[in-house]
Design an enzyme around this catalytic site. Structure first.
Site, PDB file in Angstrom:
ATOM      1  N   ASP A 109       0.794  -1.240   0.000  1.00 10.85           N
ATOM      2  CA  ASP A 109       0.000   0.000   0.000  1.00 10.85           C
ATOM      3  C   ASP A 109       0.822   1.283   0.000  1.00 10.85           C
ATOM      4  OD1 ASP A 109       0.895   0.173   2.687  1.00 10.85           O
ATOM      5  OD2 ASP A 109      -0.918  -0.766   3.456  1.00 10.85           O
ATOM      6  N   HIS A 124       6.627  -7.970  -1.137  1.00 11.40           N
ATOM      7  CA  HIS A 124       5.645  -8.443  -2.120  1.00 11.40           C
ATOM      8  C   HIS A 124       5.429  -7.451  -3.262  1.00 11.40           C
ATOM      9  CE1 HIS A 124       3.848 -11.269   1.133  1.00 11.40           C
ATOM     10  NE2 HIS A 124       4.743 -11.890   0.409  1.00 11.40           N
ATOM     11  N   CYS A 132       4.088  -4.174 -17.578  1.00  8.23           N
ATOM     12  CA  CYS A 132       3.494  -4.702 -18.808  1.00  8.23           C
ATOM     13  C   CYS A 132       3.814  -6.196 -18.938  1.00  8.23           C
ATOM     14  CB  CYS A 132       4.021  -3.934 -20.014  1.00  8.23           C
ATOM     15  SG  CYS A 132       3.411  -4.615 -21.559  1.00  8.23           S
ATOM     16  N   CYS A 135       5.911  -6.241 -22.885  1.00  6.24           N
ATOM     17  CA  CYS A 135       7.277  -5.736 -23.076  1.00  6.24           C
ATOM     18  C   CYS A 135       8.022  -5.521 -21.756  1.00  6.24           C
ATOM     19  CB  CYS A 135       7.255  -4.434 -23.872  1.00  6.24           C
ATOM     20  SG  CYS A 135       6.561  -3.037 -22.967  1.00  6.24           S
ATOM     21  N   CYS A 153      -0.633  -1.217 -21.836  1.00 10.30           N
ATOM     22  CA  CYS A 153       0.673  -0.561 -21.954  1.00 10.30           C
ATOM     23  C   CYS A 153       0.635   0.528 -23.037  1.00 10.30           C
ATOM     24  CB  CYS A 153       1.700  -1.627 -22.320  1.00 10.30           C
ATOM     25  SG  CYS A 153       3.347  -1.015 -22.631  1.00 10.30           S
ATOM     26  N   CYS A 156       3.195  -1.025 -26.045  1.00  7.11           N
ATOM     27  CA  CYS A 156       2.885  -2.200 -26.882  1.00  7.11           C
ATOM     28  C   CYS A 156       1.422  -2.648 -26.780  1.00  7.11           C
ATOM     29  CB  CYS A 156       3.810  -3.358 -26.517  1.00  7.11           C
ATOM     30  SG  CYS A 156       3.370  -4.157 -24.972  1.00  7.11           S
TER      31      CYS A 156
HETATM   32  P1  NAD Z   1      -3.307 -10.864   7.341  1.00  6.92           P
HETATM   33  O1  NAD Z   1      -4.407 -10.136   6.673  1.00  6.92           O
HETATM   34  O2  NAD Z   1      -3.115 -12.303   7.114  1.00  6.92           O
HETATM   35  O3  NAD Z   1      -3.399 -10.679   8.922  1.00  6.92           O
HETATM   36  C1  NAD Z   1      -3.517  -9.468   9.540  1.00  6.92           C
HETATM   37  C2  NAD Z   1      -2.930  -9.533  10.946  1.00  6.92           C
HETATM   38  O4  NAD Z   1      -3.004  -8.228  11.509  1.00  6.92           O
HETATM   39  C3  NAD Z   1      -3.641 -10.479  11.907  1.00  6.92           C
HETATM   40  O5  NAD Z   1      -2.677 -11.166  12.670  1.00  6.92           O
HETATM   41  C4  NAD Z   1      -4.455  -9.530  12.792  1.00  6.92           C
HETATM   42  O6  NAD Z   1      -4.645 -10.041  14.104  1.00  6.92           O
HETATM   43  C5  NAD Z   1      -3.585  -8.308  12.807  1.00  6.92           C
HETATM   44  N1  NAD Z   1      -4.296  -7.050  13.012  1.00  6.92           N
HETATM   45  C6  NAD Z   1      -5.484  -6.671  12.495  1.00  6.92           C
HETATM   46  N2  NAD Z   1      -5.782  -5.408  12.856  1.00  6.92           N
HETATM   47  C7  NAD Z   1      -4.745  -4.971  13.614  1.00  6.92           C
HETATM   48  C8  NAD Z   1      -4.450  -3.757  14.272  1.00  6.92           C
HETATM   49  N3  NAD Z   1      -5.281  -2.715  14.222  1.00  6.92           N
HETATM   50  N4  NAD Z   1      -3.304  -3.662  14.963  1.00  6.92           N
HETATM   51  C9  NAD Z   1      -2.429  -4.714  15.030  1.00  6.92           C
HETATM   52  N5  NAD Z   1      -2.647  -5.897  14.425  1.00  6.92           N
HETATM   53  C10 NAD Z   1      -3.799  -6.022  13.727  1.00  6.92           C
HETATM   54  O7  NAD Z   1      -2.030 -10.061   6.975  1.00  6.92           O
HETATM   55  P2  NAD Z   1      -0.624 -10.567   6.615  1.00  6.92           P
HETATM   56  O8  NAD Z   1      -0.178 -11.596   7.586  1.00  6.92           O
HETATM   57  O9  NAD Z   1       0.139  -9.353   6.455  1.00  6.92           O
HETATM   58  O10 NAD Z   1      -0.719 -11.328   5.217  1.00  6.92           O
HETATM   59  C11 NAD Z   1      -1.569 -11.057   4.198  1.00  6.92           C
HETATM   60  C12 NAD Z   1      -0.889 -10.829   2.894  1.00  6.92           C
HETATM   61  O11 NAD Z   1      -1.723  -9.967   2.157  1.00  6.92           O
HETATM   62  C13 NAD Z   1       0.398 -10.109   2.973  1.00  6.92           C
HETATM   63  O12 NAD Z   1       1.170 -10.524   1.922  1.00  6.92           O
HETATM   64  C14 NAD Z   1       0.027  -8.647   2.754  1.00  6.92           C
HETATM   65  O13 NAD Z   1       0.987  -7.996   1.993  1.00  6.92           O
HETATM   66  C15 NAD Z   1      -1.170  -8.726   1.874  1.00  6.92           C
HETATM   67  N6  NAD Z   1      -2.108  -7.629   2.172  1.00  6.92           N
HETATM   68  C16 NAD Z   1      -1.651  -6.353   2.134  1.00  6.92           C
HETATM   69  C17 NAD Z   1      -2.472  -5.307   2.446  1.00  6.92           C
HETATM   70  C18 NAD Z   1      -1.905  -3.910   2.433  1.00  6.92           C
HETATM   71  O14 NAD Z   1      -0.983  -3.655   1.653  1.00  6.92           O
HETATM   72  N7  NAD Z   1      -2.355  -3.023   3.310  1.00  6.92           N
HETATM   73  C19 NAD Z   1      -3.811  -5.549   2.804  1.00  6.92           C
HETATM   74  C20 NAD Z   1      -4.265  -6.884   2.812  1.00  6.92           C
HETATM   75  C21 NAD Z   1      -3.379  -7.922   2.500  1.00  6.92           C
HETATM   76 ZN    ZN Z   2       4.273  -3.134 -23.135  1.00 12.63          ZN
END
Ligand code: NAD
Ligand code: ZN
Length: 254
Positions: A109, A124, A132, A135, A153, A156
């Site tokens: 994010d 990640h 793309c 290309c 893209c 291309c």
């Molecule tokens: P997850 O969604 O599997 O788990 C979330 C964890 O955060 C849980 O353990 C939960 O108890 C805890 N949690 C929830 N609210 C909280 C708070 N307010 N304070 C503290 N802890 C809190 O997340 P994950 O283990 O990171 O794995 C999911 C995958 O999905 C990862 O690869 C992640 O990058 C991706 N993802 C990313 C986003 C983002 O970029 N914001 C959002 C959703 C999923």
């Molecule tokens: Zn392209």
């Protein structure tokens, strides 16, 4: 079963932070939950509402339009306008004060960078770039690209894919090597908001433990690390605990 109160362990955590020489943070979706971005797992998690298949590479190639409809709704609609919260700001402040060396995040994010953190390894990848599938050209994300799906893209005309890792996709070797190196250098790892279940990212803090690092975990609920990897578990929301720690750490520094 063990029960935890929010303040349990906070002084132990403060001491660990003050004694550490090289601190790395490892963050997951939970750190962004209070910025209004839903997590995948857990209560009200995205997997209650969506089929994880929309994030598989195979599905993306077969049904790019449908995959992009899901991706836009799950990620981009939630990310646009999201602001970093106190937990992101705490880590940025720690880095600025020379107390934190790096952040390895599973999130896509961009909120750590938005909070001012500099040394961020996006394990990640990131939603802020689109690559793309033809290309290989990488374009910065712009809202206008998603007006007509799938985005294409400019060079291309092939389909663009978010530059983050889908299910069935490998982690870049370079990113993995940098993250693992950071973990092996750390003598304290602060883990915030992750279930510790997503492979292979979840193995990274174990790498630090192999090198005798102390593990400090912050989560609203016990995770796969709690009671096994974590030396200190601070139970509470990421912002609540971060504010508490910031108050203790920075009260005499300003
Ligand atoms: P997850 O969604 O599997 O788990 C979330 C964890 O955060 C849980 O353990 C939960 O108890 C805890 N949690 C929830 N609210 C909280 C708070 N307010 N304070 C503290 N802890 C809190 O997340 P994950 O283990 O990171 O794995 C999911 C995958 O999905 C990862 O690869 C992640 O990058 C991706 N993802 C990313 C986003 C983002 O970029 N914001 C959002 C959703 C999923
Ligand atoms: Zn392209």
């Amino acid at each position: 079963m063990m029960t935890y109160k929010p303040a349990d362990g906070i002084l132990e955590a403060l001491e660990a932070i003050q004694e550490a020489v090289h601190i790395a943070a490892f963050t997951g979706a939970g750190i962004s939950a209070e910025s209004g971005i839903p997590t995948f797992r857990g209560k009200d998690g995205l997997w209650d509402r969506y089929d994880p298949e929309v994030l598989s590479l195979e599905y993306f190639h077969r049904h790019p339009f449908e995959a992009w409809m899901g991706i836009r709704e799950i990620f981009y609609n939630n990310f646009l306008g999201a602001e970093p919260n106190a937990a992101h700001h705490f880590l940025a402040q720690m880095e600025q004060a020379g107390l934190l060396q790096s952040i390895i995040t599973q999130n896509i994010d961009g909120l750590h960078q938005k909070a001012g953190s500099r040394n961020v390894i996006e394990y990640h990848g990131s939603s802020s770039r689109l690559a793309c599938t033809g290309c290989g050209r990488v374009a910065d994300f712009e809202g206008s690209l998603l007006e007509e799906l799938p985005p294409r893209c400019a060079v291309c005309s092939d389909i663009l894919k978010p530059d983050f890792v889908f299910f069935g996709e490998m982690i870049s070797e370079d990113v993995h090597a940098r993250a693992a190196r950071e973990m092996s250098k750390a003598d304290l790892v602060i883990i915030t908001g992750t279930t510790g279940e997503v492979m292979p990212a979840c193995l990274l803090p174990w790498e630090a433990k192999k090198h005798q690092a102390t593990i400090l975990e912050i989560n609203t609920n016990p995770s796969a690390y709690t009671g096994s990897l974590s030396d200190i578990f601070l139970r509470g929301s990421a912002t609540e605990i971060s504010n508490h720690l910031a108050e203790l750490i920075f009260k005499n520094m300003s």
